[in-house]
Design a protein around this motif. Structure first.
Motif, PDB file in Angstrom:
ATOM      1  N   VAL A 238      -9.826  30.790  -9.679  1.00 60.68           N
ATOM      2  CA  VAL A 238     -10.711  30.569  -8.490  1.00 60.68           C
ATOM      3  C   VAL A 238     -10.754  29.309  -8.368  1.00 60.68           C
ATOM      4  N   ALA A 239     -10.245  28.239  -9.239  1.00 61.60           N
ATOM      5  CA  ALA A 239     -10.039  26.600  -9.044  1.00 61.60           C
ATOM      6  C   ALA A 239      -8.950  26.463  -8.314  1.00 61.60           C
ATOM      7  N   TYR A 240      -7.941  27.295  -8.558  1.00 61.04           N
ATOM      8  CA  TYR A 240      -6.360  26.829  -8.093  1.00 61.04           C
ATOM      9  C   TYR A 240      -6.213  27.783  -6.610  1.00 61.04           C
ATOM     10  N   LEU A 253     -10.583  25.544  -4.508  1.00 62.13           N
ATOM     11  CA  LEU A 253     -11.958  25.075  -4.813  1.00 62.13           C
ATOM     12  C   LEU A 253     -11.891  23.742  -5.544  1.00 62.13           C
ATOM     13  N   TRP A 254     -10.640  23.686  -6.408  1.00 69.64           N
ATOM     14  CA  TRP A 254     -10.556  22.233  -6.898  1.00 69.64           C
ATOM     15  C   TRP A 254      -9.040  21.752  -6.321  1.00 69.64           C
TER      16      TRP A 254
END
Length: 470
Positions: A238-240, A253-254
């Motif tokens: 999810v972050a990637y 997200l990140w």
């Protein structure tokens, strides 16, 4: 000791003597074997004496090793041999060894051993019905009790093999099972960062939990550990912004690993530095428990090593931020740490010129290891990039084929499925091995400075209990 404190230490052991009237010695030992919570001093493999009656009959059968059983009452050994009951004869052979090892004193006989403190009262009540007793003894000086890690709770139980694979935790050390397990799954997730692949791993863990994979029952206790690894992989994905590759299903997200590799690399090294700091903290506690404040202060995995690590970290930050005060402070702290470590190393080297040379080499190794171990965490970013690159290749191949007609669309689906299957299998293996390598070489090498002895209780079930088990 409260339950929270016990969760950070191996199970507390008591030195005990199992005492029984001579006529009831066999019955008492059968109950000890069935309870499975006492490690008696005389091991079942110590065969210095001539074999007993059960051992001779077992050898005459020439049978392959079997799971031993015990009869609640003294059996007819010749009948057991005639029936080919190697399991009962094997149990009687072990029982004979302990009976011979029992120390007689008047009308009673006794065997010494180790028992978890939490089980002493329960074992005493179990033996009392047969006329036996459990007598607490003073622990012998200079001998550490055996180690049994707590397996309370499914999550902890699933993580215990991670520590046991490395070695046995010394009895005086803290139990690192939970933090080690958390560190492992987070590192795995950083390298296996894809929400789609993480969900597959999570579903696999739930399938194992359901018990439908009957061919691999040994995997079932590990399902919480696998589920945690899948969960961290989902979070990293999810972050990637990765869901079976850069499909666009999830927003970034990140950071996008392929667009910002240096930022990912710096984050991986910084995360590794945090883990190293935590391992030094655990190492200081363990050195104190093992040898007192002096050992905690001068050990390379204690305060001295932590000071060198902190000094190098401050020095590196000062150079990168162009802050002379920070760099100078780091140099002072690092030199102080080297002085402490050198004092401890020289004291154990034997002194003289040879000792000084040995100490210098060891101090150089301390500095090199700290630097190399910190940089080693860059592999978290490297293999995360590899996973993202493979996912990107598969997705590019899929999109290139998808718009070229029905046949090409079918080929695109095949490329997507097979490509993700290959990526999943390859990266799961690589991430699992690399996380284990970082855990063992970079972290555990500071937490542990010695190895304990595993707790091996004598446990043989009785025949009657086995017969009623479904």
């Amino acid at each position: 000791m409260n339950s929270r404190a016990e969760s950070w230490t191996p199970a507390r052991m008591r030195r005990v003597a199992v005492v029984a009237p001579r006529p009831a010695l066999r019955e008492v030992l059968v109950r000890v074997a069935e309870a499975g919570c006492v490690e008696l001093d005389r091991g079942v493999d110590d065969g210095d004496e001539a074999p007993g009656p059960a051992a001779r009959r077992l050898r005459s059968l020439g049978a392959a090793p079997v799971r031993p059983l015990l009869s609640p009452t003294p059996p007819d050994l010749d009948a057991l041999r005639a029936q080919g009951r190697a399991d009962l004869l094997a149990g009687e052979e072990q029982l004979e060894r302990y009976q011979r090892a029992a120390v007689p004193h008047g009308a009673v006989a006794a065997l010494a051993g180790w028992c978890p403190a939490a089980d002493v009262e329960r074992l005493g009540a179990r033996l009392a019905d047969a006329g036996g007793a459990v007598v607490p003894l003073r622990a012998p000086g200079g001998v550490d009790p055996p180690t049994r890690l707590s397996e309370a709770g499914r999550v902890r139980r699933s993580m215990v093999p991670l520590v046991r694979t490395y070695g046995t935790v010394p009895y005086t050390d803290i139990d690192p099972t939970l933090p080690a397990g958390v560190a492992y799954v987070v590192m795995f997730g950083m390298m296996f960062g894809d929400a789609g692949h993480g969900l597959l791993l999570l579903l696999g863990a739930l399938l194992i939990r359901s018990g439908r994979l009957r061919r691999w029952p040994a995997l079932r206790p590990a399902w919480p550990f696998l589920a945690a690894a899948g969960g961290t992989s989902v979070l990293a994905g999810v972050a990637y912004g990765e869901f079976f590759g850069p499909t666009g299903v999830l927003p970034v997200l990140w950071l996008d690993p392929l667009d910002e590799p240096m930022r990912l690399l710096g984050s991986a090294v910084a995360f590794g530095a945090v883990l190293l700091a935590a391992s030094y903290a655990a190492g200081i506690v363990n050195r104190w428990r093992e040898g007192g404040p002096a050992r905690a202060l001068y050990a390379a995995s204690g305060v001295a090593g932590a000071a060198v690590f902190l000094g190098l970290a401050l020095l590196a930050c000062g150079v990168l931020l162009r802050t002379p005060v920070l760099a100078g402070g780091g140099a002072v702290v690092g030199v102080a740490g080297l002085a402490l470590a050198g004092t401890g190393l020289f004291a154990t080297s034997g002194g003289g010129a040879a000792g000084a040379l040995q100490t210098g080499i060891q101090l150089f190794d301390v500095v090199v290891r700290i630097g190399s171990n910190t940089i080693s965490f860059a592999r978290l970013a490297a293999f995360g990039l590899t996973h993202a690159a493979l996912g990107s290749i598969v997705w590019q191949g899929t999109t290139a084929l998808a718009g070229a007609g029905p046949v090409a669309f079918a080929a695109a689906v095949l490329v997507f499925v097979l490509g993700n299957a290959l990526t999943f299998a390859l990266e799961a293996l690589v991430a699992g091995v690399q996380a284990l390598r970082l855990e063992f070489y970079e972290l555990f090498s500071r937490v542990f400075d010695a190895e304990g002895r595993p707790f091996r209780p004598w446990h043989v079930p009785t025949q009657s209990r086995t017969e009623v088990t479904p």
